[in-house]
Design a protein around this motif. Structure first.
Motif, mmCIF file in Angstrom:
data_model
loop_
_atom_site.group_PDB
_atom_site.id
_atom_site.type_symbol
_atom_site.label_atom_id
_atom_site.label_comp_id
_atom_site.label_asym_id
_atom_site.label_seq_id
_atom_site.Cartn_x
_atom_site.Cartn_y
_atom_site.Cartn_z
ATOM 1 N N VAL A 21 0.859 -1.175 0.000
ATOM 2 C CA VAL A 21 0.000 0.000 0.000
ATOM 3 C C VAL A 21 0.900 1.232 0.000
ATOM 4 O O VAL A 21 1.715 1.407 0.917
ATOM 5 C CB VAL A 21 -0.940 0.043 1.223
ATOM 6 C CG1 VAL A 21 -1.886 1.240 1.110
ATOM 7 C CG2 VAL A 21 -1.732 -1.259 1.340
ATOM 8 N N GLU A 22 0.776 2.044 -1.032
ATOM 9 C CA GLU A 22 1.581 3.266 -1.162
ATOM 10 C C GLU A 22 0.747 4.477 -0.765
ATOM 11 O O GLU A 22 -0.369 4.669 -1.268
ATOM 12 C CB GLU A 22 2.044 3.445 -2.612
ATOM 13 C CG GLU A 22 2.980 2.364 -3.109
ATOM 14 C CD GLU A 22 4.435 2.709 -2.868
ATOM 15 O OE1 GLU A 22 4.697 3.787 -2.290
ATOM 16 O OE2 GLU A 22 5.297 1.910 -3.276
ATOM 17 N N PHE A 23 1.268 5.292 0.143
ATOM 18 C CA PHE A 23 0.681 6.585 0.492
ATOM 19 C C PHE A 23 1.564 7.661 -0.133
ATOM 20 O O PHE A 23 2.733 7.802 0.237
ATOM 21 C CB PHE A 23 0.639 6.785 2.012
ATOM 22 C CG PHE A 23 -0.431 6.005 2.722
ATOM 23 C CD1 PHE A 23 -1.564 6.651 3.195
ATOM 24 C CD2 PHE A 23 -0.308 4.647 2.928
ATOM 25 C CE1 PHE A 23 -2.556 5.941 3.866
ATOM 26 C CE2 PHE A 23 -1.289 3.925 3.589
ATOM 27 C CZ PHE A 23 -2.420 4.583 4.058
ATOM 28 N N GLU A 59 -1.641 -2.672 -4.102
ATOM 29 C CA GLU A 59 -1.193 -3.706 -5.025
ATOM 30 C C GLU A 59 -1.149 -5.041 -4.291
ATOM 31 O O GLU A 59 -0.389 -5.203 -3.334
ATOM 32 C CB GLU A 59 0.195 -3.359 -5.576
ATOM 33 C CG GLU A 59 0.770 -4.382 -6.531
ATOM 34 C CD GLU A 59 -0.111 -4.609 -7.758
ATOM 35 O OE1 GLU A 59 -0.249 -5.784 -8.157
ATOM 36 O OE2 GLU A 59 -0.658 -3.641 -8.303
ATOM 37 N N PRO A 60 -1.991 -6.010 -4.682
ATOM 38 C CA PRO A 60 -2.943 -5.909 -5.785
ATOM 39 C C PRO A 60 -4.124 -5.006 -5.438
ATOM 40 O O PRO A 60 -4.432 -4.810 -4.257
ATOM 41 C CB PRO A 60 -3.405 -7.360 -5.981
ATOM 42 C CG PRO A 60 -3.221 -7.984 -4.627
ATOM 43 C CD PRO A 60 -2.010 -7.344 -4.033
ATOM 44 N N ALA A 61 -4.765 -4.492 -6.492
ATOM 45 C CA ALA A 61 -5.900 -3.582 -6.286
ATOM 46 C C ALA A 61 -7.085 -4.274 -5.631
ATOM 47 O O ALA A 61 -7.977 -3.603 -5.099
ATOM 48 C CB ALA A 61 -6.314 -2.980 -7.628
ATOM 49 N N THR A 62 -7.090 -5.600 -5.655
ATOM 50 C CA THR A 62 -8.196 -6.371 -5.079
ATOM 51 C C THR A 62 -8.045 -6.592 -3.576
ATOM 52 O O THR A 62 -8.923 -7.191 -2.950
ATOM 53 C CB THR A 62 -8.275 -7.744 -5.763
ATOM 54 O OG1 THR A 62 -6.992 -8.389 -5.660
ATOM 55 C CG2 THR A 62 -8.655 -7.604 -7.222
ATOM 56 N N SER A 114 -7.228 -10.520 -1.789
ATOM 57 C CA SER A 114 -8.501 -10.238 -2.446
ATOM 58 C C SER A 114 -9.624 -10.391 -1.441
ATOM 59 O O SER A 114 -9.465 -11.047 -0.393
ATOM 60 C CB SER A 114 -8.736 -11.189 -3.624
ATOM 61 O OG SER A 114 -8.949 -12.518 -3.154
ATOM 62 N N ARG A 115 -10.776 -9.813 -1.774
ATOM 63 C CA ARG A 115 -11.937 -9.985 -0.921
ATOM 64 C C ARG A 115 -12.388 -11.440 -0.897
ATOM 65 O O ARG A 115 -12.906 -11.932 0.103
ATOM 66 C CB ARG A 115 -13.069 -9.076 -1.395
ATOM 67 C CG ARG A 115 -12.923 -7.635 -0.927
ATOM 68 C CD ARG A 115 -14.043 -6.758 -1.424
ATOM 69 N NE ARG A 115 -13.841 -6.371 -2.810
ATOM 70 C CZ ARG A 115 -14.673 -5.616 -3.509
ATOM 71 N NH1 ARG A 115 -15.789 -5.186 -2.955
ATOM 72 N NH2 ARG A 115 -14.419 -5.281 -4.755
#
Length: 307
Positions: free
Chosen positions: A222-224, A232-235, A262-263
Motif C-alpha cells: 500500500v503506497e501513500f 497492489e494488488p488492487a483487489t 482479495s476480498r
C-alpha cells in the motif's frame, strides 16, 4: 448511513434504484448527483449509470472495473441483468455496511479506538514522545520505569518480561508481517494491518506498507503518496476479527487484523473460521478505520501532529 446515487442526466434506471432503496432503507436519506463527464466519473467513483455509494463506497464495484458514464447493468444472480441491484442484493450490501459501522467499531472500540488508544493528559506527553521516537529512529526512547509501567497498565504500550517496549500502538517493537517504510528512510513495524494503515495519517507523511496474505504469502503493498493511496494488488482487502474477550489489544486483537490479496480470499478465511466473528473491509474502509483510530494520537495537544 449515507446513500448517494451517481448517474448521467435523465438516466432511466435511477427511479428503479430509488424505489428499491426506499423499500430496503425507508428512513435513510438519498442524495443524487449528475455526472456527465468521464473525468468527473473517475473523481466521484462512478462505474456506470446509476452507481450507488454507501457511505462513500460502491458495494457493487468489481475488481478492475473502470469509471464510466455509460449505462450500468447489474447481474441479478439468475443469469439476467437489471438496471439496478435487486432488493435482496441491496439489503445484503446495506446490512454489511451496517455491520461495519455499528457492530465492528463498538466492539473494536474496547481495545482499539482513539478513546482507548490516547493516554490521559498525565501520561500523554510520554506516550507521544514514544510514538515520535519510533517514527524518527525506529526505536523507543528511554523512559522512567514508573512511566512505562503506567502506560503498560493502561494498554497504551506493552512491555515484555524484561520491561522493554514491544508495542506502542500502532508501532511494534519487534518484527511483524507488516513493515512500514516512512518518508525519510525510517523503517518500522506495525502491530496489524489497521495499525499500518493508521501510521501515515497519524504522522502526516508518505509511506509504503509491505505485508503478505497470511494464507499463501502473496505480497501486498500500500503506497501513500501526496494524500492518495495505491493498493497492489488492487483487489486487496482487510479482515477485522471482532474481539470476544477482554484483554490487551496486542493479545486479543492485533494478531487477527490482516491484509488479504482479495476480498474472495478474505471471505474464504472468514468462512473457515466461523468461531471468530469478523468483517471483511474494503481498502477504503480499512484506510478510514486506521485514520480514525490513530490520526488523533499526535494531533491532540500538538500543533501539527508531526514527529
Amino acid at each position: 448511513m449515507e446513500l448517494r446515487v451517481l448517474a448521467v442526466s435523465e438516466c432511466p434506471h435511477v427511479a428503479l434504484l430509488d424505489e428499491r432503496l426506499r423499500l430496503v432503507a425507508p428512513d435513510a436519506p438519498i442524495t443524487h448527483e449528475v455526472i456527465d463527464a468521464p473525468a468527473r466519473a473517475a473523481a466521484a467513483g462512478m462505474y456506470g449509470s446509476p452507481t450507488l455509494l454507501v457511505d462513500g463506497i460502491d458495494p457493487f464495484a468489481e475488481p478492475g472495473q473502470r469509471p464510466s458514464v455509460s449505462c450500468r447493468l447489474y447481474p441479478d444472480g439468475n443469469g439476467d441483468f437489471q438496471g439496478a441491484p435487486t432488493i435482496d442484493q441491496l439489503r445484503a450490501a446495506l446490512t454489511k455496511t451496517l455491520l461495519t459501522k455499528t457492530l465492528l467499531p463498538p466492539a473494536l472500540r474496547t481495545v482499539l479506538a482513539t478513546d482507548r488508544r490516547l493516554a490521559p493528559p498525565p501520561l500523554r506527553t510520554a506516550q507521544q514522545a514514544i510514538l515520535r521516537a519510533f517514527a524518527t529512529t525506529g526505536q523507543p526512547p528511554d523512559m522512567p520505569p514508573e512511566v512505562l509501567e503506567a502506560l503498560h497498565e493502561g494498554d497504551f504500550i506493552r512491555l515484555d518480561d524484561q520491561r522493554r517496549i514491544v508495542a506502542a500502538y500502532p508501532f511494534s517493537g519487534v518484527p511483524t508481517r507488516h513493515q512500514v517504510a516512512l518518508a525519510g528512510g525510517v523503517r518500522v513495524y506495525a502491530m496489524c494491518a489497521i495499525d499500518a494503515l493508521g501510521m501515515p495519517p497519524m504522522l502526516g507523511v508518505d509511506a509504503t506498507i509491505s505485508s503478505a496474505d497470511p494464507t499463501d504469502g502473496q505480497p501486498i503493498t500500500v503506497e501513500f503518496r501526496g494524500g492518495r493511496t495505491t493498493w497492489e494488488p488492487a483487489t486487496a482487502a482487510v479482515v477485522v476479527v471482532v474481539p470476544t474477550v477482554d484483554g490487551p489489544a496486542a493479545d486479543i486483537c492485533c494478531p487477527l487484523l490482516d491484509f488479504f490479496a482479495s476480498r474472495t480470499a478474505a471471505q474464504a478465511w472468514v468462512d473457515k473460521n466461523p468461531g471468530q466473528p469478523a468483517v471483511v473491509l474494503t481498502a477504503a474502509q480499512a484506510e478510514r478505520t486506521g485514520r480514525e483510530i490513530f490520526q488523533p494520537l499526535l494531533t491532540n495537544d500538538n500543533t501539527d501532529g508531526r514527529p
